[in-house]
Design a protein around this motif. Structure first.
Motif, PDB file in Angstrom:
ATOM      1  N   GLN A 169     -41.180 -15.212 -21.566  1.00  8.50           N
ATOM      2  CA  GLN A 169     -40.417 -13.978 -21.823  1.00  8.50           C
ATOM      3  C   GLN A 169     -41.062 -13.153 -22.926  1.00  8.50           C
ATOM      4  N   ALA A 170     -41.521 -13.832 -23.980  1.00  6.53           N
ATOM      5  CA  ALA A 170     -42.131 -13.121 -25.110  1.00  6.53           C
ATOM      6  C   ALA A 170     -43.419 -12.432 -24.679  1.00  6.53           C
ATOM      7  N   HIS A 171     -44.234 -13.156 -23.899  1.00  5.62           N
ATOM      8  CA  HIS A 171     -45.479 -12.536 -23.420  1.00  5.62           C
ATOM      9  C   HIS A 171     -45.169 -11.303 -22.572  1.00  5.62           C
ATOM     10  N   ASN A 172     -44.177 -11.438 -21.699  1.00  6.84           N
ATOM     11  CA  ASN A 172     -43.824 -10.292 -20.852  1.00  6.84           C
ATOM     12  C   ASN A 172     -43.265  -9.147 -21.668  1.00  6.84           C
ATOM     13  N   ALA A 173     -42.482  -9.459 -22.678  1.00  9.93           N
ATOM     14  CA  ALA A 173     -41.908  -8.395 -23.516  1.00  9.93           C
ATOM     15  C   ALA A 173     -43.004  -7.656 -24.273  1.00  9.93           C
ATOM     16  N   PHE A 205     -46.642  -2.760 -24.714  1.00  9.47           N
ATOM     17  CA  PHE A 205     -47.896  -2.016 -24.585  1.00  9.47           C
ATOM     18  C   PHE A 205     -47.872  -1.108 -23.362  1.00  9.47           C
ATOM     19  N   ALA A 206     -47.277  -1.599 -22.264  1.00  9.61           N
ATOM     20  CA  ALA A 206     -47.246  -0.789 -21.042  1.00  9.61           C
ATOM     21  C   ALA A 206     -46.402   0.471 -21.236  1.00  9.61           C
ATOM     22  N   ASP A 207     -45.297   0.349 -21.951  1.00 14.01           N
ATOM     23  CA  ASP A 207     -44.450   1.517 -22.208  1.00 14.01           C
ATOM     24  C   ASP A 207     -45.195   2.582 -23.003  1.00 14.01           C
ATOM     25  N   ARG A 208     -46.175   2.146 -23.768  1.00 12.61           N
ATOM     26  CA  ARG A 208     -46.992   3.089 -24.551  1.00 12.61           C
ATOM     27  C   ARG A 208     -48.309   3.412 -23.861  1.00 12.61           C
ATOM     28  N   VAL A 224     -52.521  -6.311 -20.292  1.00 12.92           N
ATOM     29  CA  VAL A 224     -52.995  -7.238 -19.247  1.00 12.92           C
ATOM     30  C   VAL A 224     -52.973  -8.699 -19.685  1.00 12.92           C
ATOM     31  N   PRO A 225     -53.588  -9.054 -20.836  1.00  8.29           N
ATOM     32  CA  PRO A 225     -53.602 -10.491 -21.182  1.00  8.29           C
ATOM     33  C   PRO A 225     -52.205 -11.081 -21.367  1.00  8.29           C
ATOM     34  N   TYR A 226     -51.261 -10.278 -21.840  1.00  3.43           N
ATOM     35  CA  TYR A 226     -49.898 -10.798 -22.043  1.00  3.43           C
ATOM     36  C   TYR A 226     -49.190 -11.008 -20.709  1.00  3.43           C
ATOM     37  N   TYR A 227     -49.414 -10.100 -19.752  1.00  2.50           N
ATOM     38  CA  TYR A 227     -48.817 -10.295 -18.437  1.00  2.50           C
ATOM     39  C   TYR A 227     -49.452 -11.493 -17.723  1.00  2.50           C
ATOM     40  N   VAL A 228     -50.746 -11.714 -17.965  1.00  2.00           N
ATOM     41  CA  VAL A 228     -51.406 -12.870 -17.365  1.00  2.00           C
ATOM     42  C   VAL A 228     -50.758 -14.152 -17.884  1.00  2.00           C
ATOM     43  N   ARG A 286     -46.021  -6.613 -12.862  1.00  2.00           N
ATOM     44  CA  ARG A 286     -46.484  -5.671 -13.898  1.00  2.00           C
ATOM     45  C   ARG A 286     -48.002  -5.748 -14.071  1.00  2.00           C
ATOM     46  N   LEU A 287     -48.569  -6.932 -13.813  1.00  2.00           N
ATOM     47  CA  LEU A 287     -50.024  -7.077 -13.898  1.00  2.00           C
ATOM     48  C   LEU A 287     -50.701  -6.191 -12.854  1.00  2.00           C
TER      49      LEU A 287
END
Length: 1180
Positions: free
Chosen positions: A801-805, A810-813, A820-824, A831-832
Motif C-alpha cells: 500500500q505504501a509503495h502504491n501511495a 508522484f503520478a499525481d504530480r 514507476v519503481p514504486y508501482y513495480v 498504474r504501471l
C-alpha cells in the motif's frame, strides 16, 4: 483611495523650495530651492520586520547630501532612472548632470549657454535622450553621454514645457502663450495641439504642467488616456495621444501649479491653491483624479505656497514642496482585491499586456492561479466566491440566454476561489458599486441597482441545473430605480429603460447582508430594503455623504465612512424620539473616528469590529477601543477573535511571487489575555474569566490547555461550551486509554505535533500506531521508512500500500518516471501501465503485457494504449492473449494493416471476413492499388472478385492499345482465376452434398451456380474468350511475318468472332492484308467492304481505304481460285470444328490433344513442338 499627511522635513536656513523630483527606481529625492540649494535625500529602507508593518515603519533619512555647484535658484530637477543620473538647472541657465558614485553624488557634466534660462528638461522613456528647452525658444536634444544630437531655435516662441511621447517619436513644446506645438523627434514641426479645455474662454492662460505617462507599468485599461495637460486656470484635458480630438475634460476649480501621474498612470495629482470663502488667504490643495476625469480625493496642505509635487515609485507616498518644507503624504490606494476561502484575489497591470492580471492566491497552500481580464472594474468577494465586474468585450458575441438587451455593455462574472468562471451575467448599467452575500450579487450605478440571485452548481443536481437554466431571467434577476419604492411583489423586472433615467440624488455606496440591503445616496439618505424579496423598509437620514457602508453580522448596525475618512455608526433598529417629539427608527451613535480608510465587522459578534486609522489598527468591542496595533495591512477577515490582514502594498511590489509573510494574523485583547491567564494563573482560575467573557474561541483555548495537562473533565466541559463535537469524542476516547504516555501521544497528535507523537509511539513499542498516524497524514514516505524497520505478513500488505501511495503521489504530480519503481514494488500493474504509456516507454508496456497471464483484465486496456499510438502488432498480441480476436481484427482495420486483418479473420474463422475483404479492397481501390486488391482476393480464395478486377484491368489495357501480348497475359490470368472459382464451387458443393449421388448432385449444383455467375457477368460465361481473341490476333501476325500466308489467313478468319474484344478496324485490316498476301482477293474484297462500312472511321480514313481498294482491285479481280475441300466443310458445316491453338487451323482428326486447364485443343502432331499450352501456358 485615502490620503493623509504623515511626515514633514524642514530645509535648513528656511530656504524656499522651488522644485522636487522623486527617483522612481532608486528612491532618491532631489529638491532645489533658492540660493543654489540642491539636496538629495532618501528615506530609510524598510527592514523585514518593518515591512510587516508596511507604511507604519519609521521614515528616517538614510541619505541627506547637499550638492554644491549652483549659485542661482534651482528651478528644474529631473531624473534619468535608467542611467542613475540627475540633471538640474538654475535661474542663470547653468545645467549640471550629476552621477552616483560610491554612495554619493558628484558632478559629471556642466553646460551653460549664457543666453537664457532653462524652463524645462525631459528624458525620454529609455533614458537615451534629453530635451532641454530655454525661455528664448532654443531647443537642444542631447544623448546620455553628453553629445549634442540636434538643436533648434524656435524664434518668437517663449518655451516653458517639454514632454516626450512613450515611443520617443514625438515632442511636445509648451509655449508661454498657452499653445502646445507637436514636433517629431528630429525637430520638425507637425501641428498645433487642439486645446479643447480652453474652448469658450477668452484671454491667454499659462500652462501649469504637461505630463505624458509612458506606460512603464501597464495601463489601467486598453486605450487609456495618459497625456495630461493642465492650465493655471484649473482647466485640464487628458488625452489618449497627441492627436486625440475627444479628450477627457476636467475643471478643477483652482489655480493649478503643477501636475504629475503616479507610477502606473492610474491617478493624476493636480496641485495648486484655492480661495476660501471664509478666509481671504489661499489654501494649498492637491486634487486626485482618475485618467477618465473622476475625482478621487482632495488633500489640504498647510503652508503659504506649494510649488512642486512628486510621486514615490510605488505610488504609496507623495512628496510636496511647500515653502521651506517637504511634506510627505501616505496614500492608501483602492486596490482591486478581495478575500474568499483562504484566497487573496488581487489585480495589477503589466506593461506587456493590455488586460488586468488577476491573481487568485491560495494563502493556505501557497498556490497561485492567474487569469487575464479586460477592462476590469472591481473585485467583490464573499464566502467561497468572487465577482469580477468588467466591461463587455465588443468583439465577443453574447448568447441569447445571457441577455435580453443586445447592447449589454458590462459583465458580472461569478468565479470560485481558483478563478474558474461559474456564471456570467450581462447588464446594461455601469457597476460602480458591487456587493454580494451568500445568495445575491447587487450591482449599482448612480441611478439604479441590479439584484442577481446566483446559484452555484456544486449544490445542485444535474436535473436542478437544467431547471435553473430554463427558468426565466426575471425569477432571479431584477433591477430597481433608486427613486422607486418596491413593495416586494413581482416588480423589478429587467427594464433597463427605467434604469437609465436620471435622479437628483445619486447612489454613492451600497452594502448588503442575508436579510437587508442598504443603499446610500449623496444627500445622506440611507435606504433600507428587505432581502430576498426587495421591498423598501425604511429611509434614514445620515449626517454625511457615505463613501463606504458595512453591516454587522446580525444586520442591526451599519458603519459609515465618508469621503473625508470619518467613521460613524448608525443603529438601524433602535427607536428614538427626535427633536420634534416624534418617534423614529434609527439612531446615529456618538462614536466618531477620523482618518479611517478600512474597517471590518467580526463575523461572529455584532459588537466587534476592526478599523484602520492611518497606520494603526484598532479593535472595538461595544464601541470601546483596545490598544492600537502598528500596521498598514488591509483587513481580510475578522473571525474567532483573530484578524487576518494582508499587506497588499508589499505584495504588489512583486505581484507574481506573493510571500506568505505578508499575511498577518492579529489576536484581539480578550484572546491574548485568556492565553496569558492560562499560562500564568492556571486552568481553574482562567475558566472563571472565560465564563465572564464567553466566546467559542476562548472555550476552545481553555479546552486545548486542559488537554495539554490531561485535565479531561475541564477539557470536555470546554468542548461542550464551544460545541465542538469532535473534541468531545476525542476526550471520551482519551478517557478509555489506560496508559498516560499513550494519552500524551494522542494529545500530541491532536495538536499536530506529529514528530513528538510518533516518537512516543515508538518508545512504547507501538510501531503500528506510528504507522497508522503517518497513514492518516498521508506521509507515505515516512510510512515506508517505518515499515522497513520491521517484519511480518501484515507489513507486506502495508508495504505494498505504501509503495502504491508513493507512486500515486508522484503520478499525481506527473512525475511518471519516479512513480514507476514504486508501482513495480507495489505490484500495481494498472498504474504501471499508465506510467509506461505517459512516459512513451512502449517496450516496458510490451514487457508488462507479455508478463500478464491470459485473459487478465488489464490486457484490453494495454491493447488500446498500443492502438492509440499505432502499434498494431503489440495491440493484436494483447487482444489475442485476452481472447478478443474481433478487437484484434478491428485494430488491424483501424491501423490499415489489412493483410494481418484478413489473416486473423481466416485463422479464427470469422463470419465477417467478406465484409472485411470488401472494406480492404475498397481501401486499396481508392488508392488505385488494383493489383494489390486482386492479390488480396486471390489469397483469401475469393477468386470471382479477383477475376472481375483482373478482367477490368485487361479491358482497360486493351482500350489503351498497349502491347497485345500484355493484354493476352492479363486475359489469361483473369481466365485462370475464373477456373479456380469454378473449381472452388464444385468442391464446396461436394462437401455439402452427401450420399450415393453426391458426385452427380455436386456437379449439378456447381453448374447451377456457374449459370448464376454467367448471368451476372459477361466474362463468366466464357472466361477464355478474351485470351483466345488476342492469342489468334498475335498468332496470325506471327504467321504472316513468317511467310505462312495461308496459315495466317486461316487464323485471321477466326478473329471475325471477336469484334467485341478487338476493334473491328484492326481485325479486318489484318484479314485484308493476309488475304491479299494469299491472293484470296474475294476475302480481301469482303474485308475492304467491311472496313468502308465501319461507323468508327473518320471520313479521311474511309477515303484512304476506298483509294487503296480501288488501287488493288483495278489490278486484281476480287475472285479466288484456291478454294479447297476444307473451305466447303467450313462453309457447309452447321457445327463449329475445334481450332488448333498452335496453328489456327480447324481440327478434322478424331484424335487431338486437349489442355487440362483451359480445355483448348491442339493437333497431335503439334504437341511434340510444345512443352506448354500455347494459350494458357500450362504444362503439356
Amino acid at each position: 483611495m485615502f490620503i493623509y499627511l504623515c511626515k514633514k522635513i524642514a530645509i535648513p536656513g528656511n530656504v524656499r523650495l522651488r522644485c522636487i523630483s522623486w527617483n522612481k527606481d532608486q528612491g532618491f529625492i532631489a529638491c532645489g530651492g533658492e540660493d543654489g540649494l540642491l539636496k538629495v535625500l532618501k528615506l530609510e529602507a524598510q527592514s523585514d520586520e518593518a515591512k510587516i508593518k508596511g507604511l507604519a515603519a519609521p521614515s528616517n533619512l538614510s541619505v541627506n547630501q547637499n550638492l554644491e555647484g549652483h549659485s542661482g535658484s534651482v528651478q528644474v530637477v529631473t531624473w534619468n532612472e535608467q542611467y542613475q543620473k540627475l540633471t538640474t538647472s538654475d535661474q542663470n541657465g547653468l545645467i549640471i548632470v550629476w552621477m552616483f558614485y560610491k554612495g554619493a553624488w558628484y558632478e559629471e557634466m556642466i553646460n551653460n549657454r549664457n543666453k537664457s534660462v532653462v524652463r524645462s528638461m525631459s528624458w525620454n522613456a529609455d533614458g537615451q535622450k534629453i530635451c532641454i528647452v530655454y525661455e528664448d525658444g532654443a531647443v537642444i536634444v542631447g544623448s546620455v553621454d553628453g553629445n549634442r544630437i540636434w538643436g533648434k531655435d524656435l524664434k518668437g516662441s517663449h518655451l516653458c514645457h517639454v514632454a516626450w511621447s512613450a515611443d520617443s517619436k514625438v515632442l511636445l513644446f509648451g509655449l508661454a502663450n498657452g499653445e502646445i506645438h507637436i514636433y517629431d523627434s528630429q525637430g520638425n514641426f507637425i501641428v498645433k495641439m487642439k486645446l479643447s479645455c480652453l474652448v469658450n474662454l477668452a484671454g491667454t492662460f499659462s500652462i501649469a504642467g504637461i505630463h505624458w505617462y509612458h506606460g512603464t507599468e501597464g495601463y489601467v485599461e486598453p486605450d487609456c488616456p495618459c497625456l495630461a495637460v493642465c492650465y493655471d486656470n484649473g482647466r485640464c484635458q487628458i488625452m489618449r495621444d497627441e492627436n486625440d480630438h475627444n479628450p477627457v475634460l476636467i475643471d478643477t476649480g483652482m489655480n493649478v501649479i503643477c501636475i504629475q501621474w503616479n507610477h502606473c498612470g492610474s491617478v493624476l495629482a493636480v496641485a495648486g491653491t484655492v480661495k476660501t470663502t471664509s478666509q481671504d488667504k489661499d489654501v494649498n490643495i492637491v486634487q486626485f483624479y482618475t485618467p477618465f476625469g473622476e475625482h478621487l480625493r482632495t488633500l489640504k496642505v498647510p503652508g503659504k505656497q506649494m510649488l512642486a509635487v512628486s510621486w514615490e515609485g510605488s505610488g504609496l507616498k507623495i512628496a510636496l514642496a511647500v515653502d521651506s518644507y517637504i511634506y510627505f503624504a501616505n496614500i492608501r490606494p483602492d486596490y482591486k482585491w478581495g478575500y474568499c476561502s483562504n484566497t487573496v484575489v488581487y489585480a495589477y497591470t503589466r506593461p506587456d499586456r493590455p488586460e488586468y492580471c488577476v491573481v487568485f492566491w491560495d494563502t493556505k497552500n501557497n498556490d497561485k492561479y492567474v487569469k487575464y481580464v479586460k477592462s476590469l472594474i472591481s473585485i467583490t468577494t464573499h464566502g467561497d466566491f468572487c465577482v469580477l465586474a468588467t466591461k463587455a468585450d465588443e468583439n465577443q458575441p453574447q448568447e441569447e440566454h445571457e441577455t435580453e438587451s443586445i447592447g449589454a455593455t458590462y459583465v458580472l462574472v461569478l468565479c470560485n476561489s481558483i478563478g474558474t468562471p461559474l456564471d456570467p451575467k450581462y447588464i446594461d448599467i455601469g457597476p460602480l458599486f458591487v456587493t454580494m452575500t451568500k445568495t445575491h450579487v447587487i450591482a449599482a450605478s448612480k441611478e439604479a441597482f441590479y439584484i442577481w440571485q446566483y446559484r452555484v452548481a456544486k449544490k445542485l443536481t444535474a436535473m436542478e441545473i437544467n431547471q435553473v437554466a430554463r427558468t426565466r431571467r426575471e425569477d432571479r434577476e431584477r433591477i430597481y430605480h433608486i427613486d422607486d419604492n418596491p413593495t416586494g411583489s413581482a416588480d423589478g423586472h429587467l427594464d433597463y429603460s427605467r434604469a437609465i433615467e436620471g435622479t437628483r440624488d445619486p447612489i454613492c455606496a451600497i452594502t448588503a447582508s442575508d436579510k437587508i440591503l442598504l443603499v446610500g445616496r449623496e444627500s445622506g439618505t440611507l435606504q433600507r430594503y428587505s432581502l430576498p424579496s426587495v421591498a423598501i423598509v425604511q429611509k434614514y437620514t445620515l449626517n454625511c455623504r457615505p463613501h463606504h457602508l458595512s453591516l454587522n453580522c446580525n444586520s442591526s448596525r451599519a458603519a459609515i465612512i465618508d469621503l473625508s475618512g470619518v467613521l460613524t455608526f448608525f443603529d438601524l433598529d433602535t427607536r428614538v424620539v427626535d427633536s420634534t417629539g416624534q418617534q423614529v427608527v434609527g439612531e446615529q451613535l456618538k462614536l466618531e473616528r477620523r482618518d479611517v480608510w478600512d474597517m471590518k465587522w467580526a463575523k461572529d459578534n455584532p459588537d466587534l469590529f476592526a478599523m484602520m486609522e492611518k497606520t494603526r489598527m484598532y479593535v472595538f468591542r461595544n464601541l470601546d477601543p483596545e490598544e492600537p496595533i502598528q500596521t498598514s495591512g488591509y483587513i481580510c477577515n475578522f473571525e474567532d477573535l483573530e484578524i487576518k490582514s494582508v499587506l497588499l502594498d508589499e505584495i504588489l511590489k512583486n505581484p507574481e511571487h506573493p510571500n506568505k509573510d505578508y499575511i498577518i494574523n492579529f489576536e484581539i485583547r480578550s484572546l491574548r489575555d485568556s492565553r496569558a491567564l492560562i499560562e500564568k494563573v492556571g486552568i481553574e482560575e482562567s475558566s472563571q474569566f472565560i465564563e465572564d467573557n464567553p466566546h467559542p474561541r476562548l472555550w476552545r483555548l481553555l479546552a486545548e490547555a486542559a488537554l495539554q495537562k490531561l485535565d479531561l473533565q475541564t477539557a470536555e466541559q470546554a468542548f461542550v461550551r464551544c460545541k465542538d463535537y469532535q473534541g468531545i469524542k476525542f476526550v471520551k476516547r482519551l478517557g478509555n486509554l489506560q496508559s498516560e504516555s499513550m494519552k500524551q501521544a494522542e494529545v500530541a497528535a491532536y495538536f499536530s505535533r506529529f514528530e513528538e507523537a510518533e516518537r512516543m509511539y515508538l518508545n512504547m513499542d507501538r510501531r503500528d500506531l506510528a504507522i497508522g498516524l503517518r497513514v492518516k497524514l498521508g506521509d507515505r514516505f515516512r510510512v515506508l521508512q517505518l515499515l522497513k524497520t520491521g517484519t511480518g505478513d501484515a507489513d507486506d500488505a502495508l508495504l505494498e500500500q505504501a509503495h502504491n501511495a508513493i507512486g500515486d503521489y508522484f503520478a499525481d504530480r506527473q512525475k511518471w518516471l519516479n512513480a514507476v519503481p514504486y508501482y513495480v514494488q507495489g505490484q500495481n500493474q494498472e498504474r504501471l501501465a499508465e506510467c509506461y504509456y505517459m512516459l512513451e516507454d512502449y517496450q516496458g508496456l510490451e514487457n508488462l503485457a507479455n508478463s500478464l497471464p491470459e485473459n487478465n483484465k488489464l490486457l484490453p486496456d494495454i491493447a488500446y494504449m498500443f492502438v492509440r499510438v499505432g502499434m498494431c502488432e503489440q495491440a493484436v498480441s494483447a487482444f489475442l492473449k485476452c481472447n478478443r480476436p474481433k478487437d484484434a481484427v478491428d485494430t488491424c482495420v483501424h491501423l490499415n494493416q489489412w493483410n494481418k486483418a484478413v489473416e486473423l479473420a481466416q485463422t479464427h474463422n470469422m463470419k465477417e471476413i467478406g465484409s472485411l475483404l470488401a472494406q480492404y479492397a475498397s481501401h486499396l481501390l481508392e488508392k488505385n492499388k488494383i493489383l494489390d486488391a486482386i492479390e488480396l482476393y486471390r489469397k483469401a480464395n475469393y477468386f470471382f472478385e479477383a477475376a472481375k478486377l483482373m478482367f477490368k484491368i485487361a479491358d482497360e489495357e486493351a482500350k489503351k492499345r498497349t502491347k497485345p501480348l500484355r493484354v493476352k497475359k492479363l486475359y489469361v490470368l483473369s481466365a485462370l482465376l475464373m477456373e479456380k472459382c469454378h473449381e472452388q464451387m464444385q468442391n464446396t458443393q461436394r462437401g455439402k452434398v452427401k450420399g450415393k449421388s453426391s458426385e452427380t448432385a455436386s456437379a449439378l449444383a456447381g453448374l447451377l451456380e456457374e449459370d448464376v455467375l454467367s448471368l451476372t457477368d459477361r466474362f463468366a460465361d466464357n472466361a477464355w474468350r478474351g485470351a483466345e481473341a488476342y492469342h489468334f490476333f498475335i498468332l496470325a501476325q506471327r504467321q504472316l511475318y513468317k511467310g505462312s500466308v495461308d496459315a495466317a489467313l486461316k487464323t485471321a478468319l477466326h478473329l471475325r468472332d471477336y469484334e467485341d474484344i478487338i476493334p473491328a478496324v484492326e481485325i479486318y485490316s489484318l484479314l485484308a492484308v493476309c488475304a491479299c498476301a494469299n491472293r484470296a482477293f474475294d476475302i480481301c474484297s469482303k474485308a475492304f467492304v467491311k472496313l468502308e462500312s465501319l461507323d468508327t472511321l473518320r471520313p479521311e480514313q474511309r477515303q484512304q481505304y476506298e483509294d487503296l481498294a480501288l488501287e488493288i482491285f483495278t489490278r486484281h479481280c476480287p475472285k479466288s481460285n484456291n478454294k479447297s475441300d476444307l473451305d466447303d466443310v467450313l462453309e457447309s458445316g452447321k457445327e463449329k470444328l475445334p481450332v488448333c491453338v498452335a496453328t489456327g487451323e480447324p481440327i478434322l482428326e478424331y484424335r487431338f490433344w486437349m489442355c487440362s486447364v483451359c480445355k483448348h485443343c491442339m493437333k497431335t502432331k503439334e504437341t511434340s513442338n510444345y512443352k506448354f499450352c500455347p494459350l494458357c501456358h500450362s504444362t503439356v
